[in-house]
Design an enzyme around this catalytic site. Structure first.
Site, mmCIF file in Angstrom:
data_model
loop_
_atom_site.group_PDB
_atom_site.id
_atom_site.type_symbol
_atom_site.label_atom_id
_atom_site.label_comp_id
_atom_site.label_asym_id
_atom_site.label_seq_id
_atom_site.Cartn_x
_atom_site.Cartn_y
_atom_site.Cartn_z
ATOM 1 N N CYS A 117 -14.898 -3.398 0.773
ATOM 2 C CA CYS A 117 -13.483 -3.673 1.073
ATOM 3 C C CYS A 117 -13.017 -4.827 0.180
ATOM 4 O O CYS A 117 -13.838 -5.528 -0.407
ATOM 5 C CB CYS A 117 -13.321 -4.030 2.544
ATOM 6 S SG CYS A 117 -13.893 -5.694 2.917
ATOM 7 N N CYS A 174 -13.274 -1.816 7.136
ATOM 8 C CA CYS A 174 -12.408 -0.966 6.307
ATOM 9 C C CYS A 174 -13.188 -0.056 5.357
ATOM 10 O O CYS A 174 -12.697 1.023 5.020
ATOM 11 C CB CYS A 174 -11.425 -1.823 5.522
ATOM 12 S SG CYS A 174 -10.265 -2.710 6.569
ATOM 13 N N ARG A 191 0.846 -1.205 0.000
ATOM 14 C CA ARG A 191 0.000 0.000 0.000
ATOM 15 C C ARG A 191 0.876 1.249 0.000
ATOM 16 O O ARG A 191 1.841 1.350 0.764
ATOM 17 C CB ARG A 191 -0.880 -0.017 1.248
ATOM 18 C CG ARG A 191 -1.891 1.116 1.330
ATOM 19 C CD ARG A 191 -2.690 1.033 2.622
ATOM 20 N NE ARG A 191 -3.492 -0.170 2.680
ATOM 21 C CZ ARG A 191 -3.965 -0.691 3.826
ATOM 22 N NH1 ARG A 191 -3.718 -0.112 4.976
ATOM 23 N NH2 ARG A 191 -4.690 -1.791 3.814
ATOM 24 N N LYS A 215 -3.352 1.422 15.102
ATOM 25 C CA LYS A 215 -3.300 2.447 14.050
ATOM 26 C C LYS A 215 -3.924 3.773 14.510
ATOM 27 O O LYS A 215 -4.722 3.798 15.456
ATOM 28 C CB LYS A 215 -4.011 1.942 12.809
ATOM 29 C CG LYS A 215 -5.448 1.525 13.033
ATOM 30 C CD LYS A 215 -5.968 0.801 11.812
ATOM 31 C CE LYS A 215 -7.244 0.040 12.126
ATOM 32 N NZ LYS A 215 -7.652 -0.834 11.041
ATOM 33 N N CYS A 270 -15.550 -8.463 7.031
ATOM 34 C CA CYS A 270 -15.388 -8.774 8.455
ATOM 35 C C CYS A 270 -15.726 -7.511 9.237
ATOM 36 O O CYS A 270 -15.869 -6.433 8.662
ATOM 37 C CB CYS A 270 -13.970 -9.280 8.743
ATOM 38 S SG CYS A 270 -12.767 -7.983 9.100
ATOM 39 N N CYS A 327 -7.530 -10.884 1.616
ATOM 40 C CA CYS A 327 -7.435 -10.463 3.012
ATOM 41 C C CYS A 327 -7.545 -11.666 3.955
ATOM 42 O O CYS A 327 -8.525 -12.413 3.910
ATOM 43 C CB CYS A 327 -8.528 -9.446 3.342
ATOM 44 S SG CYS A 327 -8.475 -8.981 5.083
ATOM 45 N N LYS A 360 -5.704 7.283 12.667
ATOM 46 C CA LYS A 360 -6.202 7.795 11.379
ATOM 47 C C LYS A 360 -6.594 9.266 11.487
ATOM 48 O O LYS A 360 -7.240 9.658 12.448
ATOM 49 C CB LYS A 360 -7.417 6.971 10.942
ATOM 50 C CG LYS A 360 -7.075 5.509 10.703
ATOM 51 C CD LYS A 360 -8.277 4.718 10.249
ATOM 52 C CE LYS A 360 -7.865 3.307 9.851
ATOM 53 N NZ LYS A 360 -9.017 2.504 9.420
ATOM 54 N N ARG A 363 -1.589 6.720 9.864
ATOM 55 C CA ARG A 363 -1.804 6.211 8.502
ATOM 56 C C ARG A 363 -1.994 7.368 7.516
ATOM 57 O O ARG A 363 -2.014 8.526 7.906
ATOM 58 C CB ARG A 363 -3.050 5.316 8.495
ATOM 59 C CG ARG A 363 -2.969 4.132 9.466
ATOM 60 C CD ARG A 363 -2.018 3.077 8.969
ATOM 61 N NE ARG A 363 -2.078 1.875 9.784
ATOM 62 C CZ ARG A 363 -2.932 0.864 9.613
ATOM 63 N NH1 ARG A 363 -3.859 0.922 8.664
ATOM 64 N NH2 ARG A 363 -2.873 -0.193 10.389
HETATM 65 FE FE1 SF4 Z 1 -10.191 -7.463 5.354
HETATM 66 FE FE2 SF4 Z 1 -12.075 -7.050 7.143
HETATM 67 FE FE3 SF4 Z 1 -10.764 -4.957 6.127
HETATM 68 FE FE4 SF4 Z 1 -12.442 -6.291 4.623
HETATM 69 S S1 SF4 Z 1 -12.967 -5.132 6.482
HETATM 70 S S2 SF4 Z 1 -10.396 -5.688 4.034
HETATM 71 S S3 SF4 Z 1 -12.237 -8.354 5.333
HETATM 72 S S4 SF4 Z 1 -9.906 -6.565 7.387
#
Ligand code: SF4
Length: 559
Positions: free
Chosen positions: A425, A474, A68, A204, A470, A431, A206, A137
């Site tokens: 995400c 993100c 990244r 982290k 998950c 991931c 932000k 970040r």
């Molecule tokens: Fe991975 Fe969870 Fe972030 Fe999606 S929300 S990119 S599944 S860590």
């Protein structure tokens, strides 16, 4: 600082404050296809996640890396853009992924290409340092070019904060630019970062800037936010926001999303001192024993705003002024052609789930490369994972529109209102934390939702929809009008009731919905929305007004 036993990551950082671990040695070993578990933690500070292709684990894991970039405000000059484009082809999976924090990431880089990607980015005068890890970040700023006088001033402040909060480890340049293969802990014995100390942050950190009335950076989801305050066309300062964050963990009530608090007002010249002070409160009071509970938002929630303000003022050495009036009216990006205040043009392009790629009938990556080579615009990445081409001479407008058309991309009417207002995400297959699909599933689900809205007489209705694989969140699903969070394969939590200004958290509506049941569950909700909405009321506001109180009443009856 917490007196509980420090987590393993804390011990790692303490033992290698350069963040070098044994990365250099493993990088130099042609036999190694991966890094050790401990080094994979250090790699994050260098902007790298060690991953494997979860679609293909037959015969063992095939390791690859996500890399990244760090791009304050999401801005790339044409040469940097072309470097990213080339590196994705040569060492990645031929795509570039726009992140929800205005950066680009490469997926599918194998170990032999890792050094070349990062050297290539550095050669193009950018880097990947602190793109991940327990540090500040990528700092976000409104990407839309000057539509008023304060936009560029806010961008300058974004760059100043990004620079001030950057870790100073010499190991990054040693490993990735100089190609040093030695034990860097020995070489830099005694190194301690002047801002972060030996153990950096508990998790982290932000930061985002926003300029009302547009909350395009989702400022309340950040640990540290600056809301620009304008007076007579001048930037006079910022309202300071602290303690926002999205991530949570399923079945862990100690974790939750939180909107940041507005704690006061500062002048532009105070911004670096204030940023450092907020960061060091996190450094000194964040939970270092439980990484799931280690974000600044929990310090705010547990110690309170008054305590935080006192701590901040003591560190900064001045008092905060009372917060000024401001008003957000919307979020999101501008699409199509628009005029800048300097007479040049910019073009907003919707990028489905943030993935810049060539697909059958839609060759976005090829089109962008040609446009950047021929017309040399600046490229700006947006927090909603879209892309702006800026600073374009009006004489080039038709040629650019033609390049896009040749590659299957229309400038007018790009995607549906729902697709344009959505985010996902990456999730599977890259991931390691993904519990369910996101990027590969959301576009199809949105088409189904679009059809269901049409059948309900709601054609063209805009609803902010976000999905993550998950609960880490993100793509900021807990602010969406309709949010989906992966629970397990093909199963999602569904959240409703966020708003257009992204100033309100949504509420859990259904804890587990099977993929194939999502539309059946949503249709009666859309029917109620159609029948009971107030005039002009958005879906999220309707849910917050009508459905969320029903959820709360049912929950209190159960208790
Ligand atoms: Fe991975 Fe969870 Fe972030 Fe999606 S929300 S990119 S599944 S860590």
């Amino acid at each position: 600082m917490s007196e509980a036993k420090p987590s393993h990551n804390e011990i790692l950082k303490e033992n290698s404050p350069t963040l070098a671990g044994t990365i250099a040695q493993t990088l130099a070993d042609p036999e190694a296809d991966k890094f050790s578990k401990d080094d994979s933690q250090f790699l994050k500070f260098h902007g790298i996640y060690q991953q494997d292709n979860r679609d293909d684990r037959k015969g063992g894991k095939k390791f690859m890396f996500m890399v990244r970039g760090r791009l304050p405000g999401g801005i790339l000059g044409p040469d940097l853009y072309l470097a990213y484009d080339r590196l994705a082809d040569e060492y990645g999976n031929q795509t570039l992924r726009i992140t929800s924090r205005q950066s680009f990431q490469f997926h599918g880089v194998i170990k032999s290409g890792l050094g070349k990607v990062i050297k290539g980015i550095n050669d193009a005068m950018a880097d990947t340092l602190a793109a991940c890890g327990d540090v500040s970040r990528n700092v976000m700023a409104p990407p839309t070019p000057a539509t008023n006088a304060i936009r560029e001033a806010a961008l300058e402040d974004c760059r100043a904060v990004s620079k001030a909060l950057l870790p100073g480890t010499p190991a990054y340049v040693d490993i990735w630019v100089e190609g040093v293969k030695l034990d860097l802990n020995e070489k830099h014995e005694g190194f301690e970062d002047p801002l972060y100390g030996k153990t950096y942050l508990p998790r982290k950190f932000k930061t985002a800037f926003a300029i009302p009335p547009l909350n395009d950076t989702d400022v309340f989801t950040n640990c540290l936010g600056y809301i620009a305050i304008e007076d007579g066309g001048e930037l006079v300062g910022y309202n300071l926001v602290v303690g926002g964050g999205q991530g949570r963990t399923h079945n862990n009530n100690k974790t939750y999303p939180r909107c940041g608090d507005v704690v006061g007002f500062i002048k532009p010249e105070q911004i670096v001192e204030v940023s450092k002070a907020v960061l060091t409160v996190h450094r000194d009071f964040g939970d270092r024993s439980d990484r799931k509970h280690a974000r600044l938002k929990y310090v705010l929630e547990e110690k309170g705003v008054d305590w935080f303000r006192g701590e901040l003022e003591q560190r900064a050495g001045f008092k905060l002024e009372a917060a000024r009036e401001y008003r957000f009216e919307k979020q999101g990006d501008l699409f199509g052609w628009h005029e800048q205040t300097d007479g040049k043009l910019f073009l907003g392009l919707h990028v489905s789930t943030g993935r810049v790629k060539d697909a059958a009938g839609r060759r976005l990556k090829t089109a962008l490369r040609r446009i950047v080579e021929d017309h040399r615009p600046e490229v700006r990445l947006t927090p909603s994972q879209n892309l702006l081409l800026t600073g374009i001479d009006p004489a080039g407008r038709d040629a650019i529109t033609a390049i896009l058309a040749e590659n299957g991309i229309a400038v007018e009417g790009q995607s549906s209102a729902l697709q344009r207002a959505s985010m996902a995400c990456p999730a599977l297959p890259t991931c390691g934390l993904a519990l369910a699909e996101s990027e590969r599933y959301l576009p199809d689900l949105i088409d189904q939702i679009d059809a269901a809205l049409g059948e309900t007489g709601l054609t063209g209705e805009e609803i902010v929809i976000r999905m993550t694989g998950c609960p880490n969140g993100c793509a900021r699903p807990y602010m969406a009008e309709l949010g989906f969070v992966g629970k397990s394969p093909k199963k999602y939590q569904v959240y409703i009731g966020g708003n257009e200004t992204s100033t309100r958290l949504n509420t859990l509506w259904k804890d587990v919905v099977l993929e194939e049941e999502i539309i059946n569950e949503l249709k009666p909700l859309f029917e109620r929305f159609k029948a009971e909405r107030n005039e002009g009321e958005r879906f999220g506001d309707f849910c917050a007004r009508v459905i969320v109180p029903e959820i709360e009443a049912a929950a209190s009856e159960e208790n």
